[in-house]
Design a protein around this motif. Structure first.
Motif, mmCIF file in Angstrom:
data_model
loop_
_atom_site.group_PDB
_atom_site.id
_atom_site.type_symbol
_atom_site.label_atom_id
_atom_site.label_comp_id
_atom_site.label_asym_id
_atom_site.label_seq_id
_atom_site.Cartn_x
_atom_site.Cartn_y
_atom_site.Cartn_z
ATOM 1 N N HIS A 18 0.862 -1.187 0.000
ATOM 2 C CA HIS A 18 0.000 0.000 0.000
ATOM 3 C C HIS A 18 0.893 1.229 0.000
ATOM 4 C CE1 HIS A 18 -3.009 2.996 1.153
ATOM 5 N NE2 HIS A 18 -2.166 3.393 2.096
ATOM 6 N N TYR A 19 0.580 2.156 -0.887
ATOM 7 C CA TYR A 19 1.262 3.448 -0.896
ATOM 8 C C TYR A 19 0.218 4.526 -1.120
ATOM 9 C CZ TYR A 19 3.731 7.531 -2.680
ATOM 10 O OH TYR A 19 4.172 8.805 -2.868
ATOM 11 N N SER A 20 0.309 5.619 -0.367
ATOM 12 C CA SER A 20 -0.632 6.721 -0.553
ATOM 13 C C SER A 20 0.083 8.043 -0.314
ATOM 14 C CB SER A 20 -1.837 6.590 0.385
ATOM 15 O OG SER A 20 -1.437 6.752 1.730
ATOM 16 N N ARG A 21 -0.494 9.090 -0.912
ATOM 17 C CA ARG A 21 0.050 10.433 -0.744
ATOM 18 C C ARG A 21 -1.077 11.438 -0.792
ATOM 19 N NH1 ARG A 21 3.611 10.482 -6.171
ATOM 20 N NH2 ARG A 21 3.984 12.695 -5.840
ATOM 21 N N GLU A 22 -1.010 12.419 0.092
ATOM 22 C CA GLU A 22 -1.928 13.556 0.066
ATOM 23 C C GLU A 22 -1.180 14.705 -0.584
ATOM 24 O OE1 GLU A 22 -3.317 14.355 3.987
ATOM 25 O OE2 GLU A 22 -3.805 12.267 4.406
ATOM 26 N N SER A 47 -6.084 24.760 -8.384
ATOM 27 C CA SER A 47 -5.444 24.061 -7.280
ATOM 28 C C SER A 47 -6.116 22.703 -7.133
ATOM 29 C CB SER A 47 -5.561 24.839 -5.967
ATOM 30 O OG SER A 47 -4.912 24.149 -4.915
ATOM 31 N N TYR A 48 -5.305 21.657 -7.207
ATOM 32 C CA TYR A 48 -5.810 20.298 -7.025
ATOM 33 C C TYR A 48 -5.397 19.795 -5.641
ATOM 34 C CZ TYR A 48 -6.423 20.120 -12.129
ATOM 35 O OH TYR A 48 -6.798 20.356 -13.431
ATOM 36 N N ARG A 49 -6.330 19.167 -4.967
ATOM 37 C CA ARG A 49 -6.024 18.471 -3.709
ATOM 38 C C ARG A 49 -6.334 16.993 -3.926
ATOM 39 N NH1 ARG A 49 -9.889 21.681 0.086
ATOM 40 N NH2 ARG A 49 -10.940 21.953 -1.926
ATOM 41 N N LEU A 50 -5.318 16.169 -3.827
ATOM 42 C CA LEU A 50 -5.438 14.767 -4.201
ATOM 43 C C LEU A 50 -5.132 13.853 -3.033
ATOM 44 C CD1 LEU A 50 -3.080 14.874 -7.335
ATOM 45 C CD2 LEU A 50 -5.423 15.689 -7.226
ATOM 46 N N VAL A 51 -5.778 12.725 -3.043
ATOM 47 C CA VAL A 51 -5.356 11.582 -2.235
ATOM 48 C C VAL A 51 -5.223 10.418 -3.204
ATOM 49 C CG1 VAL A 51 -5.876 10.015 -0.344
ATOM 50 C CG2 VAL A 51 -6.549 12.424 -0.181
ATOM 51 N N ARG A 52 -3.981 10.052 -3.488
ATOM 52 C CA ARG A 52 -3.707 8.979 -4.432
ATOM 53 C C ARG A 52 -3.133 7.781 -3.693
ATOM 54 N NH1 ARG A 52 -1.050 11.705 -9.908
ATOM 55 N NH2 ARG A 52 -3.038 12.455 -10.750
ATOM 56 N N GLU A 53 -3.528 6.607 -4.144
ATOM 57 C CA GLU A 53 -2.970 5.405 -3.536
ATOM 58 C C GLU A 53 -2.831 4.298 -4.563
ATOM 59 O OE1 GLU A 53 -5.823 2.859 -1.082
ATOM 60 O OE2 GLU A 53 -6.692 4.870 -0.824
ATOM 61 N N SER A 54 -1.821 3.480 -4.336
ATOM 62 C CA SER A 54 -1.580 2.284 -5.144
ATOM 63 C C SER A 54 -1.556 1.092 -4.202
ATOM 64 C CB SER A 54 -0.247 2.391 -5.889
ATOM 65 O OG SER A 54 -0.243 3.488 -6.768
ATOM 66 N N ASN A 55 -2.297 0.047 -4.560
ATOM 67 C CA ASN A 55 -2.358 -1.158 -3.744
ATOM 68 C C ASN A 55 -2.068 -2.371 -4.616
ATOM 69 O OD1 ASN A 55 -3.380 0.184 -1.285
ATOM 70 N ND2 ASN A 55 -5.195 0.540 -2.533
ATOM 71 N N GLY A 56 -1.466 -3.351 -4.027
ATOM 72 C CA GLY A 56 -1.164 -4.572 -4.759
ATOM 73 C C GLY A 56 -1.247 -5.784 -3.860
ATOM 74 N N GLY A 57 -1.653 -6.900 -4.420
ATOM 75 C CA GLY A 57 -1.711 -8.153 -3.697
ATOM 76 C C GLY A 57 -1.319 -9.309 -4.593
ATOM 77 N N LEU A 58 -0.588 -10.251 -4.039
ATOM 78 C CA LEU A 58 -0.111 -11.411 -4.797
ATOM 79 C C LEU A 58 -0.284 -12.659 -3.950
ATOM 80 C CD1 LEU A 58 1.560 -12.676 -7.197
ATOM 81 C CD2 LEU A 58 3.593 -12.203 -5.816
ATOM 82 N N PHE A 59 -0.846 -13.700 -4.565
ATOM 83 C CA PHE A 59 -0.951 -14.992 -3.897
ATOM 84 C C PHE A 59 -0.590 -16.067 -4.905
ATOM 85 C CE2 PHE A 59 -3.292 -18.897 -2.882
ATOM 86 C CZ PHE A 59 -2.780 -19.149 -1.617
ATOM 87 N N SER A 116 -2.301 -15.464 -8.490
ATOM 88 C CA SER A 116 -3.291 -14.402 -8.665
ATOM 89 C C SER A 116 -2.659 -13.082 -8.237
ATOM 90 C CB SER A 116 -4.544 -14.685 -7.836
ATOM 91 O OG SER A 116 -5.535 -13.690 -8.061
ATOM 92 N N LEU A 117 -2.768 -12.092 -9.094
ATOM 93 C CA LEU A 117 -2.185 -10.775 -8.845
ATOM 94 C C LEU A 117 -3.258 -9.720 -9.024
ATOM 95 C CD1 LEU A 117 0.274 -8.806 -8.531
ATOM 96 C CD2 LEU A 117 0.505 -8.922 -11.016
ATOM 97 N N TYR A 118 -3.361 -8.842 -8.035
ATOM 98 C CA TYR A 118 -4.305 -7.726 -8.123
ATOM 99 C C TYR A 118 -3.552 -6.427 -7.848
ATOM 100 C CZ TYR A 118 -8.255 -4.618 -7.352
ATOM 101 O OH TYR A 118 -9.144 -3.567 -7.437
ATOM 102 N N THR A 119 -3.717 -5.455 -8.722
ATOM 103 C CA THR A 119 -3.131 -4.138 -8.515
ATOM 104 C C THR A 119 -4.180 -3.085 -8.806
ATOM 105 O OG1 THR A 119 -2.357 -3.806 -10.795
ATOM 106 C CG2 THR A 119 -0.905 -5.036 -9.313
ATOM 107 N N GLU A 120 -4.063 -1.950 -8.109
ATOM 108 C CA GLU A 120 -5.015 -0.875 -8.353
ATOM 109 C C GLU A 120 -4.375 0.479 -8.065
ATOM 110 O OE1 GLU A 120 -8.386 -1.198 -5.784
ATOM 111 O OE2 GLU A 120 -7.258 -0.704 -3.969
ATOM 112 N N PHE A 121 -4.865 1.463 -8.782
ATOM 113 C CA PHE A 121 -4.514 2.863 -8.558
ATOM 114 C C PHE A 121 -5.805 3.622 -8.322
ATOM 115 C CE2 PHE A 121 -4.281 7.145 -10.368
ATOM 116 C CZ PHE A 121 -3.221 7.687 -9.660
ATOM 117 N N LYS A 122 -5.853 4.419 -7.245
ATOM 118 C CA LYS A 122 -7.048 5.194 -6.926
ATOM 119 C C LYS A 122 -6.655 6.653 -6.718
ATOM 120 C CE LYS A 122 -8.535 2.705 -3.401
ATOM 121 N NZ LYS A 122 -9.469 2.148 -2.376
#
Length: 859
Positions: A211-215, A237-249, A265-271
């Motif tokens: 998990h990685y996130s930044r405001e 002016s942009y105010r962002l909360v961005r995150e990247s998540n990943g899971g591997l099994f 199984s691999l799952y990745t996402e960017f929000k």
């Protein structure tokens, strides 16, 4: 924390840790600590893989990725020679290999084709910001192709490799925790990752998550021009909360040395949750005054506010089962895969326009600095004579309450890609006379379905006209807060933030009420001509042979691909919409040859000749179109587009050095037919003659096939740890590469244009130190100006040269625990787009520096 503070803290920590490492070097009683995930160790493994490869390839091993402050795979790939990144609000998103359009690079994950769908639904481009770097075991860029690789690549094939439970015997656990801060706005960064695996003699299991996130706050200015001067000044002016998540099994079963079965199984996402506050001064619509490129003094300038609390998401879900088997003389590999990729956009915009002439702003501007104009605001008052207006009292803050006209644009979109891949490869060693040869055969079937829509402003809701019918009111002015904008850009006046989250919540409730009253139809949010469903069936087979003749190795063969495509969409004429469907098919043969010659044990020469293809993107090939008979124009996709085809030549000289080192020179040339580009042309056939109207000669805004293009370049690379230096100095090392690029293509009307994305020079360099538990790296990246888009009249938008200075520090407390500090964008880069020259900027953006500190553990 200011940029000065970040630089000071980074330098202080770097100096302290470096001093500690050198002090240990002078103490003969202190045993050397090995840095977990060392630069040199992983670099050595990557170089060995590159040295033994059949083709021209660049590799980054996982531990090297861990030594860089890279949160996603795009940032990590940018360390490879000739790879440049495209950023969105400062964050790496897409890559461009050798300066080529990103559609010319194919992507696979563990060897399985990965088809990207981008924000807005138009491109095949793979979103690398959705794949966290920490879940990958290696990243490789294949710059020449072999027959076992898909031909859907013109300049490169990127393969992202994930971990196996058998990478380490027994139980293993690694992880990291990091916290940090964004310079602009003081938002928090956080990162958490862990990977656990166990493997015995026959069975292994692995599970990983990150998990990685930044405001983040983003400063943004945008401009447009005519022959007199700027027509708009746009502050955002942009105010962002961005995150990247990943899971591997994954699980693996190895009953013996000849067989391996696995499921992964691999799952990745960017929000991206994004608030936008935007004010646009419409200078060209002023009531009176003067307007020029250097300065202006205007009375009664209308201005508009745009606000939203939006969401952008991208996800990839890959599921693969497979096996590797040794069957007598044949080694056989098979894979079955299901992949789902989704891109979602939710963007409910509110446009708030000021009302009467007296509510307009009067202003002066000074563009001595073209990127940062100085603006002074004043009220607008009645003039000396009836019907005229004049500049009134100065204003220290923008009037954010004079917005009686509020318009809602409920923009939304979703593009989903589903694909099934069935793949088998077989190889065996044999003798051809006295010459050893390895024969490879294989087949693959890809079945893809992509459906979605392009974003469109097809549903415009004028709220003052609609809300009285349900007894409701709405005003953007009600959501203005007392919080001032956080900004590093001078404005000349104050602006307060709007509570976009509360505004969106209330807007959604109003839309529900309007829908219940029959005054709002959500189905109209997406224009029919922007919707599409595309199915693709790709059947491939290949054969190749590898000969070893003395010091030479030759890999030659060919790949045959049968491609069938069905495109369904809609054509809109006025208010009438009719279905449209097209079918495309193609069978092509793609030969290739890779030659490697060992001059000696440490020197390799390579030559490769390969062919490839790049098929048009989903949005560009859609069947949908919108026809305007009054304006005699057509806007839409072009399902008759031909794919781009290439023949390419690569050559390389590689000298392998002590200290996990490599010095290389490589050159390439690509000749490309049917180059795709966006343009305005004329309708020349009857494809749009619905309802009996002859539309020959209408202006047609779409994507076209041009003529022949060429792209060529030279890459120089050098990396080495200086083990030959005495004592503590032997921990010093250098890694650097520079690429020189050229390229252009012919349009249908005979013009010569540059390829979008081609910087003529790309530089990536770093100095590192690794010894006595210390691992430190100072990295610098730079790319020259490049053309971002090609306009219909050939006047494209350019991006100014960008640079990035990053610092990474690691210190091994012991063999299980290490501390780290990452500091990114220490140059506090300002990103600039311009039209023609930098004197005419169209966009200026900045996000500030950032830093993160934390711990890494290994058991």
């Amino acid at each position: 924390m200011t940029r000065k503070h970040i630089l000071f803290a980074s330098t202080l920590m770097g100096g302290t840790v470096l001093w500690a490492g050198l002090a240990q070097a002078q103490d003969a009683q202190v045993d050397e600590l090995i840095v977990t995930g060392s630069i040199v160790g992983s670099q050595r493994a990557a170089i060995a893989e590159q040295r033994n490869a059949d083709n021209l390839v660049s590799v980054i091993a996982a531990d090297t990725v861990g030594q860089f402050p890279d949160q996603n795979s795009a940032a990590a790939l940018a360390r490879i020679p000739s790879v440049a990144v495209q950023r969105d609000q400062g964050q790496e998103r897409y890559i461009q290999v050798r300066g080529a359009p990103n559609r010319w690079t194919s992507v696979s994950i563990d060897g399985i084709n990965a088809i990207g769908v981008d924000e807005g639904g138009g491109q095949r481009a793979f979103r690398f910001d959705a794949v966290p770097a920490v879940i990958l075991s290696a990243l490789e860029v294949n710059k020449s192709l072999t027959p076992d690789m898909t031909a859907e690549a013109i300049v490169a094939r990127v393969n992202l490799r994930t971990f196996s439970p058998f990478d380490k015997a027994g139980f293993a656990l690694t992880g990291d925790v990091g916290l940090g801060e964004m310079n602009l706005g003081g938002g928090q960064q956080e990162q958490y990752a862990a990977r656990a695996s166990w493997s015995g003699d026959q069975f292994g299991v692995i599970i990983a998550g990150s998990h990685y996130s930044r405001e983040q706050v983003t400063d943004n200015r945008e401009f447009a021009y005519d022959d007199i001067g700027p027509t708009i000044l746009d502050i955002r002016s942009y105010r962002l909360v961005r995150e990247s998540n990943g899971g591997l099994f994954g699980v693996e079963y190895r009953p013996n040395d000849d067989h391996r079965l696995f499921a992964k199984s691999l799952y990745t996402e960017f929000k991206d949750n994004e608030q936008r506050d935007q004010y646009v001064f419409q200078l060209s619509s002023a009531l009176s005054g003067t307007r020029g490129f250097d300065s202006g003094d205007l009375v009664g300038v209308p201005y508009r506010g745009t606000f939203n609390d939006g969401y952008y998401g991208n996800s990839n879900w890959l599921n693969t089962i497979g096996g590797d088997h040794q069957l007598n003389d044949w080694s056989v590999e098979w894979r079955l895969n299901y992949t789902e990729t989704e891109n979602t956009t939710e963007l409910p915009l509110i446009l708030a326009q000021q009302g009467s002439n007296l509510q307009r702003a009067s202003l002066t501007y000074d563009k001595t600095d073209a990127k940062f104009p100085t603006i002074s605001l004043a009220t607008t008052v009645p003039g000396a004579t009836a019907g005229t207006f004049a500049s009134g009292a100065p204003l220290s803050a923008l009037n954010q309450t004079a917005f009686p006209v509020n318009i809602a644009l409920p923009l939304e979109g979703a593009v989903t890609s589903e694909s099934y891949v069935y793949k088998i490869d077989a190889a065996r060693d044999a003798m051809f006379g006295a010459t050893p040869v390895t024969v490879r055969l294989g087949a693959e079937y890809d079945d893809r379905t992509v459906s979605g829509n392009l974003l469109s402003q097809s549903n415009t809701l004028v709220l003052p006209a609609l809300l009285p019918r349900i007894g409701a009111t709405f005003s953007a002015a009600d959501y203005v807060t007392d919080q001032r904008w956080t900004s590093g850009f001078a404005r000349g006046f104050d602006v307060n933030y709007v509570d976009n989250k509360a505004m969106r919540q209330d807007l959604m409730a109003l839309l529900d009420r309007l829908e219940a009253a029959g005054l709002y139809n959500p189905a109209a949010n997406n224009a029919p001509d922007g919707r599409y469903e595309i199915t693709e069936k790709l059947l491939s087979a290949y054969g190749s042979a590898k000969w070893e003749i003395g010091a030479a190795q030759i890999v030659a063969g060919a790949r045959v691909e049968r491609f069938e495509q069905t495109i369904d969409g809609f054509v809109t004429v006025g208010t009438a919409t009719t279905p449209a469907a097209y079918e495309n098919e193609d069978t092509s043969i793609f030969p290739s040859i890779n030659v490697k010659y060992d001059l000696d044990a440490d020197t390799v020469l390579r030559v490769a000749l390969s062919t490839g293809i790049a098929r048009p993107s989903f949005g560009t090939v859609r069947a949908g179109a919108s026809i305007n008979d009054i304006g005699r124009s057509v806007t839409g996709g072009n399902p008759t587009l031909e794919p781009e085809r290439t023949i390419g030549l690569d050559g390389a000289y590689e000298r392998y050095l002590t200290g996990a080192g490599l010095a290389s020179v490589s050159a390439f040339y690509r000749s490309v037919d049917n180059v795709l580009y966006d343009a305005v042309s004329k309708v020349t056939d009857d494809r749009f003659d619905a309802t009996g109207v002859d539309r020959t000669g209408y202006d047609y805004t779409t994507t076209l096939n041009g003529g022949r293009g060429k792209l060529y370049g030279l890459e120089l690379a050098y990396l080495q740890q200086f083990e030959f230096l005495p004592g503590a100095w032997s921990g010093l090392g250098f890694q650097g590469n520079v690429t020189f690029l050229k390229g252009d293509f012919e349009t249908q009307d005979g013009r010569t244009e540059q390829f979008p994305g081609t910087s003529e020079r790309i530089l990536n360099t770093s100095v590192f130190y690794e010894k006595y538990g210390l691992s430190a790296r100072l990295s610098y990246q730079w790319r020259d100006d490049w053309q971002d888009t090609i306009g219909g009249l050939g006047s494209g938008e350019f991006r100014a040269a960008t640079e990035s200075l990053d610092l990474s520090l690691r210190y091994a407390v012991n063999d299980r625990l290490s501390l780290f500090l990452d500091a990114n964008n220490l140059t506090d880069e300002v990103y600039v787009a311009y039209e023609g020259s930098e004197q005419f900027p169209t966009e200026v953006e900045q996000i500030g520096a950032r830093w993160m500190a934390g711990i890494r553990f290994t058991y």
